[in-house]
Design a protein around this motif. Structure first.
Motif, mmCIF file in Angstrom:
data_model
loop_
_atom_site.group_PDB
_atom_site.id
_atom_site.type_symbol
_atom_site.label_atom_id
_atom_site.label_comp_id
_atom_site.label_asym_id
_atom_site.label_seq_id
_atom_site.Cartn_x
_atom_site.Cartn_y
_atom_site.Cartn_z
ATOM 1 N N SER A 108 0.788 -1.234 0.000
ATOM 2 C CA SER A 108 0.000 0.000 0.000
ATOM 3 C C SER A 108 0.825 1.292 0.000
ATOM 4 O O SER A 108 0.406 2.268 -0.635
ATOM 5 C CB SER A 108 -0.987 0.002 1.175
ATOM 6 O OG SER A 108 -0.317 -0.101 2.420
ATOM 7 N N PRO A 109 1.997 1.353 0.679
ATOM 8 C CA PRO A 109 2.749 2.620 0.603
ATOM 9 C C PRO A 109 3.113 3.018 -0.817
ATOM 10 O O PRO A 109 2.945 4.179 -1.212
ATOM 11 C CB PRO A 109 3.999 2.333 1.452
ATOM 12 C CG PRO A 109 3.563 1.285 2.419
ATOM 13 C CD PRO A 109 2.619 0.415 1.643
ATOM 14 N N PHE B 103 2.250 5.581 -6.749
ATOM 15 C CA PHE B 103 1.448 5.426 -7.963
ATOM 16 C C PHE B 103 0.331 6.468 -8.052
ATOM 17 O O PHE B 103 0.138 7.123 -9.072
ATOM 18 C CB PHE B 103 0.878 4.009 -8.032
ATOM 19 C CG PHE B 103 0.109 3.710 -9.290
ATOM 20 C CD1 PHE B 103 0.749 3.687 -10.517
ATOM 21 C CD2 PHE B 103 -1.256 3.459 -9.250
ATOM 22 C CE1 PHE B 103 0.044 3.410 -11.693
ATOM 23 C CE2 PHE B 103 -1.969 3.181 -10.406
ATOM 24 C CZ PHE B 103 -1.308 3.161 -11.630
ATOM 25 N N PHE B 104 -0.420 6.632 -6.943
ATOM 26 C CA PHE B 104 -1.521 7.599 -6.941
ATOM 27 C C PHE B 104 -1.101 8.969 -6.401
ATOM 28 O O PHE B 104 -1.912 9.904 -6.385
ATOM 29 C CB PHE B 104 -2.702 7.057 -6.137
ATOM 30 C CG PHE B 104 -3.446 5.932 -6.829
ATOM 31 C CD1 PHE B 104 -4.126 6.151 -8.015
ATOM 32 C CD2 PHE B 104 -3.446 4.654 -6.299
ATOM 33 C CE1 PHE B 104 -4.803 5.122 -8.659
ATOM 34 C CE2 PHE B 104 -4.126 3.614 -6.930
ATOM 35 C CZ PHE B 104 -4.803 3.850 -8.118
ATOM 36 N N HIS B 105 0.118 9.072 -5.922
ATOM 37 C CA HIS B 105 0.699 10.354 -5.491
ATOM 38 C C HIS B 105 -0.093 11.036 -4.377
ATOM 39 O O HIS B 105 -0.221 12.270 -4.357
ATOM 40 C CB HIS B 105 0.831 11.310 -6.692
ATOM 41 C CG HIS B 105 1.650 10.750 -7.809
ATOM 42 N ND1 HIS B 105 2.997 10.522 -7.710
ATOM 43 C CD2 HIS B 105 1.282 10.341 -9.066
ATOM 44 C CE1 HIS B 105 3.445 10.015 -8.855
ATOM 45 N NE2 HIS B 105 2.418 9.890 -9.687
ATOM 46 N N VAL B 106 -0.647 10.267 -3.443
ATOM 47 C CA VAL B 106 -1.291 10.893 -2.288
ATOM 48 C C VAL B 106 -0.206 11.243 -1.270
ATOM 49 O O VAL B 106 0.872 10.648 -1.260
ATOM 50 C CB VAL B 106 -2.366 9.973 -1.651
ATOM 51 C CG1 VAL B 106 -3.377 9.515 -2.692
ATOM 52 C CG2 VAL B 106 -1.737 8.779 -0.954
ATOM 53 N N SER B 107 -0.488 12.202 -0.420
ATOM 54 C CA SER B 107 0.483 12.596 0.598
ATOM 55 C C SER B 107 0.559 11.548 1.697
ATOM 56 O O SER B 107 -0.333 10.691 1.831
ATOM 57 C CB SER B 107 0.079 13.939 1.215
ATOM 58 O OG SER B 107 -1.131 13.789 1.960
ATOM 59 N N GLY B 108 1.616 11.600 2.501
ATOM 60 C CA GLY B 108 1.755 10.673 3.626
ATOM 61 C C GLY B 108 0.590 10.792 4.594
ATOM 62 O O GLY B 108 0.109 9.791 5.138
ATOM 63 N N LYS B 109 0.137 12.028 4.804
ATOM 64 C CA LYS B 109 -0.984 12.238 5.733
ATOM 65 C C LYS B 109 -2.269 11.617 5.190
ATOM 66 O O LYS B 109 -3.011 10.959 5.922
ATOM 67 C CB LYS B 109 -1.184 13.740 5.987
ATOM 68 C CG LYS B 109 -0.052 14.386 6.780
ATOM 69 C CD LYS B 109 -0.302 15.875 6.977
ATOM 70 C CE LYS B 109 0.834 16.520 7.758
ATOM 71 N NZ LYS B 109 0.625 17.982 7.929
ATOM 72 N N LEU B 110 -2.541 11.808 3.897
ATOM 73 C CA LEU B 110 -3.750 11.232 3.311
ATOM 74 C C LEU B 110 -3.664 9.706 3.285
ATOM 75 O O LEU B 110 -4.660 9.010 3.519
ATOM 76 C CB LEU B 110 -3.959 11.763 1.892
ATOM 77 C CG LEU B 110 -5.210 11.249 1.151
ATOM 78 C CD1 LEU B 110 -6.477 11.512 1.969
ATOM 79 C CD2 LEU B 110 -5.322 11.877 -0.234
#
Length: 408
Positions: A234-235, A241-248
């Motif tokens: 998942s990380p 891959f989806f470029h979400v932030s660490g917080k999201l």
């Protein structure tokens, strides 16, 4: 025992059970930062997760005999002390290879907490209360995937990835203090218990020979491997891959945990109306279907961020229903050596889980395909093992509902 004392003991045992999951979930959002700081790749950082799972598997087999020989608290003191020292080492790690080794040793330490908690439930509480106590422990345990990754993402963003290990060390110190001053020794030292390898190995082999054990233990271990594939993959899927932030990512991980934890609690209701073997076959079949659809969709680019989250959620729901019932069925034939059977099953789950997380690290693709593929293959093999293995069970023993509720 007063009501206040009753729930205080459950809280302490629950925190012991949650130490290993916290140690896994809290550092996941820091994978990109760790890779950057140690001049490596996320695939290599994944291997520090695999080494942690291997350490947990080895610890399962180590602490069971030690706690039967020396009582519960002395091995627990050793494990927590080791965990605290190694956490300092993780904080100071300057290479990925060193971190991989240290995470293995940290897992050996944390495993003592989980093994001791399970043993102490049986020691301290009446048998008739075990189902309720285990269910409460699962609720405490369920806080880990909801709290730890979110907390880890904010810690990493504010203070760097090393701060996660300082927090984990602090948690372990508080747990150790609570264990020393408030948790009773629930099992006396037994000098007659043999720690020689031959009797221990012979005992494990006798458990492995029982068809109901190996059928359901292998089934639950393979089905459970999908959860390890998700944790390991998942990380990179979400943050790379989806470029979400660490917080999201922390919030997504917390939300997806509802699938696993929620379905485990739903099992409390289902077990009142259906037998465990009925739930296992339906849940595992659903898990296979969801994982295969996930593979096909990932291969053809059907799923964006939300579609990927939905497919993972469905697979985790299947795991949450399969695992407690298959685990309970694997332990059902044992009255005298249930501890040996439980530690062996735990080692199998973690060992196969370590292989699945290591397999994730072999892929250089940041897409959801590796995760989906491992989920589908492991669940499909689990279903085949179940269908074939059930034919060898000549003397079926019904599962104890309390164990199906607890997921052990």
């Amino acid at each position: 025992m007063t009501r206040k004392r009753y729930f205080f003991l459950i809280l302490i045992l629950g925190t012991l059970t949650a130490l290993s999951p916290f140690s896994i979930d809290m550092y996941l959002p820091g994978f990109p930062a760790i890779a950057l700081a140690l001049h490596t790749t996320i695939e290599q950082v994944d291997r520090s997760l695999s080494s942690f799972f291997i350490g947990l598997a080895c610890g399962q087999l180590l602490y069971g005999p030690l706690m039967d020989r020396f009582g519960r608290k002395k091995p627990l003191y050793f494990g927590l002390g080791l965990y605290i020292l190694i956490s300092i080492g993780c904080f100071s790690a300057t290479s990925i290879n060193l971190l991989i080794i240290l995470r293995f040793m940290q897992a050996i330490g944390s495993c003592a907490a989980g093994v001791a908690a399970m043993a102490m439930v049986r020691d301290i509480f009446p048998v008739k209360d075990n189902a309720k106590v285990f269910a409460l422990l699962i609720l405490v345990l369920g806080a880990s995937p909801m709290i730890a990754p979110t907390a880890g993402s904010y810690l990493t963003a504010a203070f760097g990835w090393q701060s996660v290990f300082i927090v984990l060390m602090s948690i372990a110190i508080l747990i150790l203090i609570a264990v020393i001053f408030t948790l009773p020794e629930s099992y006396e030292n037994d000098p007659l218990f043999s720690l020689k390898p031959v009797p221990i190995i012979t005992n494990f082999i006798s458990v492995l020979k029982i068809p109901q054990f190996y059928t359901y233990a292998i089934t639950t271990s393979l089905a459970f491997a999908g959860l390890f594939a998700y944790v390991a993959g998942s990380p990179s899927v979400f943050m790379e891959f989806f470029h979400v932030s660490g917080k999201l990512y922390g919030w997504i991980f917390a939300g997806l945990s509802i699938g696993f934890v929620g379905s485990s609690q739903l099992n409390n209701i289902l077990i009142k109306y259906y037998k465990s073997e009925q739930i296992v076959i339906v849940a595992l079949s659903g898990q296979v279907i969801a994982a295969v659809v996930f593979v096909i969709g990932a291969l053809n680019g059907w799923f964006g961020l939300y579609g990927t989250i939905a497919m993972i959620f469905l697979v985790l729901c299947g795991i949450g229903l399969t695992n407690p019932n298959a685990s309970a069925l694997s332990l059902a034939p044992f009255s005298k050596n249930a501890g040996t059977a439980a530690s062996l099953m735990g080692a199998m789950q973690l060992g196969i889980g370590a292989l699945s997380s290591f397999a994730i690290s072999l892929f250089s693709s940041y897409s959801a395909m590796p995760m989906a593929l491992i989920m589908a293959v492991s669940a499909s093999i689990a279903l085949m093992v179940l269908l074939i293995g059930r034919r060898n069970i000549t003397e079926k023993v019904e599962a104890d509902p309390s164990m199906a509720v607890a997921g052990h």
